[in-house]
Scaffold this motif. Sequence first.
Motif, PDB file in Angstrom:
ATOM      1  N   ASP A 186       7.156 -40.422 -11.324  1.00 48.82           N
ATOM      2  CA  ASP A 186       7.195 -41.673 -12.017  1.00 48.82           C
ATOM      3  C   ASP A 186       5.846 -42.012 -13.176  1.00 48.82           C
ATOM      4  O   ASP A 186       5.719 -43.326 -13.533  1.00 48.82           O
ATOM      5  CB  ASP A 186       7.000 -43.044 -10.991  1.00 48.82           C
ATOM      6  N   MET A 187       5.290 -41.281 -13.527  1.00 50.03           N
ATOM      7  CA  MET A 187       4.697 -41.145 -14.755  1.00 50.03           C
ATOM      8  C   MET A 187       5.384 -41.341 -16.008  1.00 50.03           C
ATOM      9  O   MET A 187       6.112 -40.640 -15.759  1.00 50.03           O
ATOM     10  CB  MET A 187       3.504 -39.858 -14.936  1.00 50.03           C
ATOM     11  N   ASP A 188       4.669 -41.848 -16.730  1.00 49.77           N
ATOM     12  CA  ASP A 188       5.578 -42.555 -18.112  1.00 49.77           C
ATOM     13  C   ASP A 188       5.473 -41.425 -18.992  1.00 49.77           C
ATOM     14  O   ASP A 188       4.536 -39.982 -18.857  1.00 49.77           O
ATOM     15  CB  ASP A 188       4.730 -43.480 -18.422  1.00 49.77           C
ATOM     16  N   ASP A 234       5.434 -40.374 -21.829  1.00 51.10           N
ATOM     17  CA  ASP A 234       4.617 -40.176 -23.217  1.00 51.10           C
ATOM     18  C   ASP A 234       3.570 -39.435 -22.180  1.00 51.10           C
ATOM     19  O   ASP A 234       3.060 -38.748 -22.592  1.00 51.10           O
ATOM     20  CB  ASP A 234       4.156 -41.509 -24.195  1.00 51.10           C
ATOM     21  N   LYS A 235       3.319 -40.566 -21.085  1.00 50.06           N
ATOM     22  CA  LYS A 235       1.620 -39.932 -20.684  1.00 50.06           C
ATOM     23  C   LYS A 235       2.063 -38.534 -20.540  1.00 50.06           C
ATOM     24  O   LYS A 235       0.829 -37.625 -20.765  1.00 50.06           O
ATOM     25  CB  LYS A 235       1.216 -40.279 -19.650  1.00 50.06           C
TER      26      LYS A 235
END
Length: 96
Positions: free
Chosen positions: A14-16, A18-19
């Motif tokens: 679930d990490m963004d 773009d990150k």
Amino acid sequence: MLYHVRMDVLIPADMDADKVNELKATEKALSQKLQEQGKWRHIWRLAGEYSNFSIFDVDSNEELHDIMMSLPLYPYMKVEVTPLLRHPSSVRDDDS
Ligand SMILES: O=C(O)CC1=CCC(=O)O1
């Protein structure tokens, strides 16, 4: 001093995005700088896994530790470190 390091990358699903892309880009830039410096001698992808086998050539345990702690992806890695030494049967002159 040579070290074999296995890195298994475990980025949260679930990490963004773009990150994730930023982390991968900064990791790549640092890795390539360390390769140019001769500190990170080899990096190999493990087929079918988000993992690599790497060989580091550093001056001390502390230097390896500091490099590992500096990796942007370190918080999302499982790492296994194995110190290496020259095998007495080796015929290569560039492996120590
Ligand atoms: O993709 C990997 O295996 C993690 C990694 C380490 C250095 C790099 O550029 O990516």
